[in-house]
Structure formats: C-alpha cells, structure tokens
Scaffold this motif. Structure first.
Motif, PDB file in Angstrom:
ATOM      1  N   THR A 228       0.666  -1.151   0.099  1.00 35.98           N
ATOM      2  CA  THR A 228       0.168  -0.224  -0.347  1.00 35.98           C
ATOM      3  C   THR A 228       1.030   0.794  -0.123  1.00 35.98           C
ATOM      4  N   ASP A 229       0.864   2.254  -0.507  1.00 35.59           N
ATOM      5  CA  ASP A 229       1.074   3.346  -0.510  1.00 35.59           C
ATOM      6  C   ASP A 229       0.511   4.623   0.211  1.00 35.59           C
ATOM      7  N   GLY A 230      -0.246   3.768   0.475  1.00 37.44           N
ATOM      8  CA  GLY A 230      -1.604   5.462   0.949  1.00 37.44           C
ATOM      9  C   GLY A 230      -1.846   5.177   2.760  1.00 37.44           C
ATOM     10  N   VAL A 231      -0.382   6.059   3.427  1.00 35.37           N
ATOM     11  CA  VAL A 231      -0.859   5.542   4.602  1.00 35.37           C
ATOM     12  C   VAL A 231       0.014   6.909   5.196  1.00 35.37           C
ATOM     13  N   VAL A 232      -1.685   6.956   6.333  1.00 33.57           N
ATOM     14  CA  VAL A 232      -1.500   7.928   6.784  1.00 33.57           C
ATOM     15  C   VAL A 232      -1.137   8.154   8.382  1.00 33.57           C
ATOM     16  N   LEU A 233      -0.505   8.963   9.110  1.00 32.35           N
ATOM     17  CA  LEU A 233      -0.123   8.209   9.818  1.00 32.35           C
ATOM     18  C   LEU A 233      -0.938   9.037  11.280  1.00 32.35           C
ATOM     19  N   CYS A 234      -0.956   8.502  12.614  1.00 30.82           N
ATOM     20  CA  CYS A 234      -2.337   9.304  13.607  1.00 30.82           C
ATOM     21  C   CYS A 234      -1.253   8.906  14.788  1.00 30.82           C
ATOM     22  N   GLU A 235      -0.939  10.072  15.700  1.00 35.29           N
ATOM     23  CA  GLU A 235      -0.571  10.928  17.194  1.00 35.29           C
ATOM     24  C   GLU A 235      -1.826  10.681  17.524  1.00 35.29           C
ATOM     25  N   ARG A 236      -2.119   9.571  18.353  1.00 34.09           N
ATOM     26  CA  ARG A 236      -2.770   9.925  19.416  1.00 34.09           C
ATOM     27  C   ARG A 236      -2.095   9.313  21.213  1.00 34.09           C
ATOM     28  N   GLY A 237      -1.098  10.297  20.977  1.00 35.37           N
ATOM     29  CA  GLY A 237      -0.528  10.085  22.929  1.00 35.37           C
ATOM     30  C   GLY A 237      -0.035   8.722  22.902  1.00 35.37           C
ATOM     31  N   ILE A 238       1.841   9.159  23.604  1.00 38.80           N
ATOM     32  CA  ILE A 238       2.079   8.232  24.156  1.00 38.80           C
ATOM     33  C   ILE A 238       2.047   7.798  25.577  1.00 38.80           C
ATOM     34  N   ALA A 244      -2.347  12.523  34.645  1.00 39.69           N
ATOM     35  CA  ALA A 244      -4.165  13.035  34.955  1.00 39.69           C
ATOM     36  C   ALA A 244      -4.423  13.665  33.090  1.00 39.69           C
ATOM     37  N   THR A 245      -3.737  12.693  32.595  1.00 38.67           N
ATOM     38  CA  THR A 245      -3.990  12.295  30.505  1.00 38.67           C
ATOM     39  C   THR A 245      -4.448  11.379  30.546  1.00 38.67           C
ATOM     40  N   ARG A 246      -5.055  10.672  29.664  1.00 38.61           N
ATOM     41  CA  ARG A 246      -4.629   9.179  29.788  1.00 38.61           C
ATOM     42  C   ARG A 246      -3.716   8.715  28.537  1.00 38.61           C
ATOM     43  N   ASN A 247      -3.605   9.483  28.075  1.00 39.95           N
ATOM     44  CA  ASN A 247      -1.849   9.827  27.558  1.00 39.95           C
ATOM     45  C   ASN A 247      -1.000  10.654  27.716  1.00 39.95           C
ATOM     46  N   THR A 248      -0.056  11.030  26.994  1.00 41.29           N
ATOM     47  CA  THR A 248       0.653  12.272  26.769  1.00 41.29           C
ATOM     48  C   THR A 248       0.995  12.710  24.947  1.00 41.29           C
ATOM     49  N   LEU A 249      -0.210  13.532  24.643  1.00 43.00           N
ATOM     50  CA  LEU A 249       0.214  13.734  22.886  1.00 43.00           C
ATOM     51  C   LEU A 249       1.883  14.323  23.157  1.00 43.00           C
ATOM     52  N   ASP A 250       2.367  14.364  22.436  1.00 41.38           N
ATOM     53  CA  ASP A 250       3.361  14.484  21.534  1.00 41.38           C
ATOM     54  C   ASP A 250       3.127  15.320  20.468  1.00 41.38           C
TER      55      ASP A 250
END
Lengths: 337, 337, 337, 337
Positions: A228-238, A244-250
């Motif tokens: 596949t060529d069509g990859v969209v990356l999605c940052e969702r916190g690490i 204090a938050t579920r994850n830490t958005l980087d």
C-alpha cells in the motif's frame, strides 16, 4: 556504522575489527584523533550492531542509516496525498474524521453521521471490533456494525474508516470500509500489517502506546513494503509517567514526522486526553502544529455510549470545534478539505 | 467506586449524582467531612468511571475493585503450579528455560539443545515466527523451525516453548509445542489471547513493552477466561527514558506480582538487557527477588545468529550461570526444578 | 481517605482499622457491598497513607484530598493575573517573553533586546547563572550578566526575568530582575523555593524534568506559602522514552493546569524541542491549547551562542512567529499583551 | 563526532561543513559509501552538536566522546575504594548502611543505632534536613538532628551519613558527618555539588528521579572536578509509567555503571519500592546484581515515624535481611564489610 574504539584497543584488536567488517561487506576507514579513534564502515550489508559492540577493543557502535526506506522523505521529497473515496488527505488540506468510538446501532450511526457531516466532517469513523483491556467489556458489533457504518457513510456521502484487529477479517472488511485503521495496540502486530498492506487500500496507522517515531515509521514501512502507498499516520498520545491525562499527546511529533517522511500525519485528541473537556484545546494544538487533520470521537448520547463515552464530544461541541479549526486553518496556511 | 465532591457542589447536584448511581445499580453512602464530602458506591455494576467524573459537582472518581478476577490472589490464595510436559513451574522450584532466540537449522537446535540440557535447562525454547521491527529482517523458519525445535526437545527429554504470532497458526502449532509464548508486542493482541486461551494449554505471557502490571494481569485474565489455567508471567523489561540497556528490567514487579496473583512469574534477562555482559548479573537479581525461573537465550555461535546474537550467552556462560543460580536458590528458600 | 478492605478481612481487623483511624482524628464510615467493603475516613488530620496500607486486612488506600491549597482553583476560582513591572500575565492576554539563553555581553543584550522588543516581546529574558550538565561548560556571567540584562530591559522598556540557582544570590538578584525564574532542575530545590517565595516577587516556575502536575503545583504551593502570590507556571517538556526531541512537550498539561489552578501557564518551546525548526509549530500549538504566553530563546548569532544556540530563533523568525501568534490569538479568544 | 550527510547534499554544502569543522579545531575525514556519506571529526574542541545538525546538507550528528572524564573507567581502570571513617566501600565488600529516614529524637537514634549495629550495619544514616514535596510536612530537626545522629554513631562505632540540601549548611555539617548524601532531587543542583565537592569528603550521590546514567556520572564529575575523589553512587529507582511501586529500581544500572566507571555503586531498596514488603526481595536483587552495598531505612516504631515509616523495616526484619545478604555474598564473590 561508526565504531568508537577504546583508548586501550591494541593493534591486533583493530585489525580483527577491520577484517570482521570487511568480511561482512563494509568499506572501512579509520580516523585517529587525540582523544579517540573511530572506524567508519559504510555499505549495504545489514547486521545487528550489537555484534560489533561485543568485539574486543570496541567502546561503542553508532548506526547511521535509517532503517526505513519507502517511508523516508529522502526517497520521496514530495508530500504524499492519500485518497480515501473522494477525500484527499495531506498537503494543505485539513481533514475532519468523526464518529462514535463504537458502532452501537443503525439509528445511532445515522444520527451521528448526519450530525458530524453537517458540522464539517468528511470521513465517518466507527469501531465494529473493539480491542478492550478487559475480556468482560463490550467487544463491538462485528460485521453488523460495519453494515451500519457503511450505510451511514453512503447516506451522507462520506467514506468510512474502521479498525481491523484480526488478519481473518481483511477480506470481509474491505467490502465495507474505504480505509483500514490499525490501532495503537496492533501497531507492531506485524502479521496484521502485512495482510492489510497487501490490499493496497489506504490505512490510518495509529502510533503505538509507547512506540518511538522510528518504530512507527517502521510499521508504515511494513505496510508499504506489502503493497500500500496510502498510509496516514495518527498521533494519539504516548505513555508517560504523567497520569493527569489518559496519554500524553506528543505534539512535537507532528513537525518531526513531517521532516522525516512524506506521509501525512493527523491527530487523535480523544484518545490522547481521554476526557471531553480537553479535546477541543488539544485539537486546536494539533492543527496549529501543522497536522493534516483530526479524528474525533463524537456521540449524541455520550452518557449512554458503550465505549469511551467520557471522551466523546457532543455534536454541538464538535460543530464549535470545526468552526474553530476553520478559523485557525489560514494561520497555518491551510484550508478545510 | 468513590466519588469526591467539589466543595461548591450544590444539594441538587448531589441528588442528581446519587440518583444516577442508584439507577446503575449501586448502593450509595455519603460521608461528610470538614474538608471534603465523598460518596461511596458499591455493587456489581460495571461502568466507565469517567461518566461519573463528568457529572456536575464531581471533583474526582476513584475505582476500588480490581478489574481482574480469575488471576487474582484474593480468589485463589494458593500458588498455581503450571505443568509443562513433565516440568512444573511455580512454588519453590526454579525453572531454567533456554535455547536460541530463533530456530535456524536442525543441527543448531540439536547442538544447543544438548548443551543447555547438560547445563541444567529443563525446557527448550526457540522462535519459529519472529516479530521483527523491520520487514527486511529474518522472520523465522515457520513450521519447519517448530519441527527442529520439537525434535531437539524430544531428543533431550525437554518440553518446548515457542512464540505464536498469528491466530491462524494455533492448530498447527499445538502439535509441536508444550507451551505457547505470547510475546511482548502481542500482549494486548486480544484476538490472539482468546484463541490461544481456548486451547487450554500452558502459556508463557510476556509483559508488554510498556504494560502496567494491571494490564498484564488483564491479559492473563483474557487467557484464563478463554479456557486456560496455566499462565506463567514473564517480566522482560519495560520501556523507560533510559537507553543504556535495551529495556529496564522491573525487578520490583516480581514481589508485586506475587502479592497480587497466584500465577508464577519468571524473568527474561536477555531481552531486558539486550547485551550478553549484563545477562548473568541480571539473572541472579531476578532469582534473588523471588522469581520462579528464567528464560535465557543461548547460542553456540552468537556471532552468526540470525537474530539477537549479541544478547545470547555462550553455552559455557549459561553453564556458569546455572551453577550460580543453584548456589543462590537456597538463600531464597528454593531449589532447581 | 478511602480504605478498601480485603475480602478476607476479619471483624477484629476491621475494628482495629476503625480505631486506628479514629485515634488519628478521622471521622469513619463503612460501606458494605456485595463485592467489597470500604471504609471512608474524612478529617483534617495529615498522615502517610502507606501507614494504613500496611494494616492487616487492608487491600488498598486511596487519597481524596489534594495536597495543595493556595494554588487550588477551588480556593480561588478566578484567574490570577501576575503583574511583572508594567506587564500583566494571565486572563485573556498572550505575553511574549524573549531573549538569549545566556547573557553573553552588553552588546549582545542591547542588540537582541531591541530586536525582540520591535518584534513584539514585552518581557526580556537572559540567563546569568546557567545550570549546565557538564562542569566544563560555560556557567554564565553572573552579576555582570544581570547588569547587561537590566540595562537592555530598561533601554527598551521591558521588565526582565532571569534564573536563580542559589539561595545566596537572592538579595543581589532582586535589585536587577522583575521576576525570578526557577529552572526545571530546581523545581524541587525546596530551600530555593522558600527563599525566593519570601521576597514576594513574581516567579516563573518551570516544570521539573519529570515532575507530575501535582508535584509542580506543590512547588507553587511552596512559593505561595512562603509569601509570593505571583507564580506563573511554565510547561517546558517532560522526559519520556522518545528522543526525537529534547523533551516531550505535554500540551495537554495546559488545559489540565487551567482546570486545577488559578495561576497562569505559559509554554517554553525552545527547551521542549531543543531544535530551531520545531520551535514555531510547537509555539503555535501552545497558544492554540490556551496558554497565556510563550518564552522563546532568540539569538542574533545562534551559531556563536555560548549556550543552546541550536534551539534559538533568529530575530526574523521570532518576528514571523509573533505575527502568527497575533493572527492565532483571536481564534482562542485572546489578544497580545 | 560523526556527521551523516543527506543524500541530496551538494559539494558546496560538503565544503562548507568541512571548513566549519576545521575552523573549530577538528580533524576531518570523509567516508563515501553506496547508501550514505559520512564525515568523521575528531579533536579536543567542545561544541554543541546541534550547531552542526543545523547546517545545510546534514542529516544527523552523532557524538562519540563521553562527556565525563574523571569518573570514567577508561581513565582509571581499577575500582575506587571509598573510605568513610574506618569503613571501606567498594571492591569485594558489601556494606550495609542503615538507620531511620529522619532523625526524630536522641532516644530514637540511640535505640535504632544499637539495633542496626548489632544486626550488621557498619554506617549509620539519618536525615536532619528533609526535602519534602509538601511545605506542610515535617522538614527535619536540622543541626539538633545531626548531633543525635553523630552521638549514636560514636556510641556504636559507626561513621554517619546525612543528606545536605543547602550550600549554606556545608561548614556546619562537615563537623558532624563522615559522608555527605546528595539526594535524588538535588542530583542536578550544581551549586550544591560544587560546594560539597570542595570539602574533599566522601559523598553518597543518589541518582536523580529521572536521570540518565550519563547525567548521573556527570553529576559525579561535578563533585570530582571540585575536589573529592570519594563518590559512591546510589541507585534508588527511576520514574516510569508504572505506579505499583514508588519508583522502578533499575537493577541493570548496576552492571552498566560498573562497566563505565570505577566508582562503587550501592542500592536503596527503601525509596525504590516505597513499601516495607518489597524491601527485602529487592535488596537481595541489588546484591545479586553485583552492587557494593545497601542503604536501608530501619525504624523501631515505623507506625509513628515522622517520615517514610511505611517503607522502613523493623529491626528484626533488617536483621533477617542482613543474614540473607551474608548468605548471598559468596555467590557473587563478595563478603560483608
């Protein structure tokens, strides 16, 4: 690779190291300095650097090649634009993906689908297979859920995206969705990446819970090398020590990714924060940092949601957010898709 | 759950909260203090606590039940002993699992198998399916590898364990292995957990790269609620900011796990440290902290290993380690299986 | 606090726990449920919760009071506006603090001071005492540096802020600066906090390298309980496993802090990212998330800077950033100070 | 340092980079490979590598020299033995340091001092200045506490160690203690390191809450370059996402430190785990990994301790632990001091 020698390295040790590297197919050069001596080794051979690290006389070894190729901006300097149905992701567009965490019923999907479309969403999301940390929690409607998702997408003219969790579902799912989602917990489920990549369809690849940016791009490389060529990356916190938050958005990952790869990156403020109040400010931060879009959980009755209700926006909140994103877009040289 | 109210919470808000909880099936009690008022809610109902957190007047919500049951020591106070072939894991035994990272050939397995058996290993390990972060790296010999592993195990009277990475391999693999291994990257591959759990066979469950102890026990709960009783937990290091070692072995997890669950726990010093020199000291630390055993990578020619050579012990080093473990065992009230 | 009892807790153990708590001055109530029994204890007494955790029959203990008071929004619901010279920080203003990492010379300060003032900065920064991880690195000009900083501030009508690293410097420094800065490495240098707090002067309190939000607010509490009201919090990135940037900016901390405290929060994109290219996108993210301002390192000759040149913006880049911030401000309901 | 060039780097860019490096005093060599070109630069010049990273045509820059010298095992291959009063730390000895978290009274110190001496401790510890995260918590007895500590040490023939938190206390404290302790929160309080180092007295240097091993050795370098040779490193757990224990003891740091430096390393199981039940197993793990000793909190009435009671051992537990350590020592080729 670069081999830094110990100050105490003997000539015999140096010879051994040089020969070892040459046998592996490397070109070797030595640089002798006052404080240290280093050996540079270049070539196309692949080997575990730790093998060199263990040789006598070696102080440390440093890699110099990036392990990903197809995903690298060096290979392809221009931004990739990913086509999902009639929607384009990447370049100067900002795309809004919205919908409930989980598909719960036909009525729910039609209701939420209409609401998010009107507010400005262009792709509809909804989970039919839910990877839940407890075996006793709601696990999704399965194929039935995909039917409702697709029906709602078709009704409002939106392509749809949904998470895949098992290699055995690929054939069935590709008739329903326009884009596969690989969830954070499966970012290094390499078998799944290979099978999904083979379809050649677009993929929304979430960052793993504690994935480095390099590992994330290696997961993209798995998809791309499979077809596949069509990859969209999605940052969702690490995952960090902060709870204090579920994850830490980087948020810095956004410009870093844009420097390293030609693939578009969007952000997921819902999973990053885990709580409704934080979704809008973090959404604006994601867009201001230069991301190509957002995927936001929206529910018309979050208090009754079977999954992740507390992090879902009400439709009216999403509408307000979409207006704010529209106002913000020109500041960063972009416009809504 | 416990609901801590805001100091500014009104009577109407309190009423609403109480009614909301009662409707969900909770018993509710209020405790009014000088500095704070709290509402306790107990019952068997399950709900996302964040739903309560979002109600007006609520300052915070605190869970009080553990989400795992079958894995909990409260449910089953006695240590579980897991039977793998003729070998028992748990209780006062220390079990040594050893073998190469990846099965590479029949000769390799027979050679290493004999060496580790003689040194004191009682279970043979070897990967046939390798989850590698690069799509360009050696991915394992597949079923052929399992044959060599089993042949070597049979030759030296050792049951065998190997990692499973895909749900479609379960039926094939169960004819070869005595114990399945779930790797760190698949600890939350819930589909895989369900399918493997259904076999009822023993499972070596590695801790995820950044899994909390609670998430790890929830993964065990997936296996147990699907049908297996014989889960052995394996601490293999977690991801932290420190990069001097490949991962950071969480040695305290050993006594913590033993307090929370009846399942046995062993340690994996090879993946935790990633480098041969550190394997022996860290192995002794694992045993001294009270673990029920070790799984150690051993290779007769680590410099030629197709995977993880640099963290593999030479057979002679493993033999020395086994002797040290034997000397250490009585200090912690144990003996080698 | 909430005490969750073990299912196996005996009546004698329960009595002991209740009496123990009453003796410490708590009011105690019990809630008996089907799956668990809990004891709620409220009161003004302070004690280490772990003491209760160790009593026989106790499964776990949960705190319910926040440990900070003066910094809490519950105590003071309205936003605090901090006055630094003629500049106000907080509310609907966005304040731009700028200047070099380290004061290097009189000429440098006058040159950069003029440039950042023209571009839109309203407070001038510059380090005279530099806490460097190497004892061999440039440690700052000391009092001489403060003179140059103040002279440049006065020349362009800007109040000045500079980092304090030693309790013995307070008396000297307060004649030069309008605001003290407490650096990340000193966030829990409690002796320093007490002495600086006693001056009653405004303080820019950076978040510690791996401080939780609660610890950060406790550091503010140290300052406030010692005598200052004017604390401005500064998010500057936290330490995580990700090394692509120097630190990981925790952008979600901005709305979280605004919920918990009345104190204003700004962001430091220079230390968060550590590299010039990332400073502008991350700055916009900080403002979009709702922060009250930015502190940005600017240098007219970054390649010759004695400290942190690579993360310093050129004056022209800072000017562009200030214009972008001005365009962004109305989207989040704010305007530049 | 090593400079990896972009594939697209032009000849003009390469020339510029080479000249830039030569002007800084580096010797420069180029290695041209099929996949990458690198420039090696060696020399004694010191510069911020990021300055090179920002040059046109540069893909990345890699450091090759360790930033610490005096602390490095390359400079001094033999183990340092640190003399504290009549006690030696390092080499094949295992030293037991014990005492209460905080000095509370003369009676307490005499009572606990006698108990730990009898059980096997050879150095007495006790805090007179307590860095507490809350300004409202007990902050220690100050100089009065040091008197009691010293009196108890003298009474039982043990040298004493106590934490210093302020540069202004050095002159007073050095009359009481045989060894200064630098706490985790002050590991990068460089002003304190310089002043304490100048005394030339032995120092127990705790690892910072989230310090890398390199930063920790740089802190040792601060002490050594200021005038002391006798630095003992103390691993006390690092901050990670896991909250089941107070910190995560990094047991692998022990062999890593022993490879990098000649300074002795001990472990602190009390602060690492934060809870009494975990102290003994983790202590044994520390010794099994090869550490030169332990510092353990012991209290005769932990339930009444003014600080950290829940992590303090009862004297009888400490005695049991000391016996276990004695049994364990020969397994790792050591004996109790």
């Amino acid at each position: 690779m670069i081999i830094v020698l110990k100050k105490t390295a003997t000539d015999a040790q140096k010879d051994f190291i040089r020969n070892f590297l040459k046998k592996q197919g490397f070109r070797v050069k030595e640089i002798v300095g006052k404080e240290e001596t280093i050996i540079g080794a270049v070539g196309t051979a692949r080997m575990d650097l730790r093998s060199v690290e263990l040789l006598e006389g070696v102080a440390s070894v440093v890699p110099i090649s990036k392990p990903y190729k197809l995903a690298s901006r060096e290979l392809k300097p221009d931004d990739t634009i990913v086509q999902v149905g009639a929607v384009k992701i990447g370049g100067n567009r900002i795309v809004m993906i919205a919908g409930p965490c989980a598909v719960e019923s036909r009525e729910q999907m039609l209701s939420i689908g209409g609401a998010v479309r009107e507010a400005g969403a262009v792709i509809l999301r909804g989970g039919a297979f839910k990877p839940r940390s407890s075996p006793y929690a709601f696990q999704g409607l399965g194929e039935e859920g995909l039917k409702y998702l697709r029906e709602a997408g078709d009704a409002y003219g939106m392509p749809v995206v949904s998470e895949i969790v098992s290699t055995t579902d690929v054939d069935m799912m590709k008739d329903y969705v326009h884009m596969f989602q690989i969830g954070a917990r499966n970012m290094q489920n390499f078998e799944l990446l290979k099978v999904v990549g083979k379809t050649g369809m677009p993929v929304l690849l979430k960052r793993g819970l504690s994935a480095t940016i390099e590992e994330w791009l290696m997961a993209a490389e798995y998809l791309m090398s499979s077809g596949t060529d069509g990859v969209v990356l999605c940052e969702r916190g690490i995952r960090t020590y902060e709870r204090a938050t579920r994850n830490t958005l980087d948020v810095s990952a956004i410009p870093v990714i844009q420097k390293l790869t030609h693939l578009p990156i969007i952000g997921d403020p819902s999973h990053a924060t885990g709580i409704r109040d934080m979704v809008s400010p973090v959404s604006l931060a994601i867009v201001a940092a230069g991301a190509s879009g957002l995927t936001v959980e929206v529910h018309d009755h979050p208090e009754k949601a079977l999954s992740d209700g507390p992090q879902s926006l009400y439709p009216a909140q999403f509408e307000k957010l979409a207006r704010d994103v529209q106002a913000l877009a020109p500041v960063v040289g972009k416009s809504l898709e």
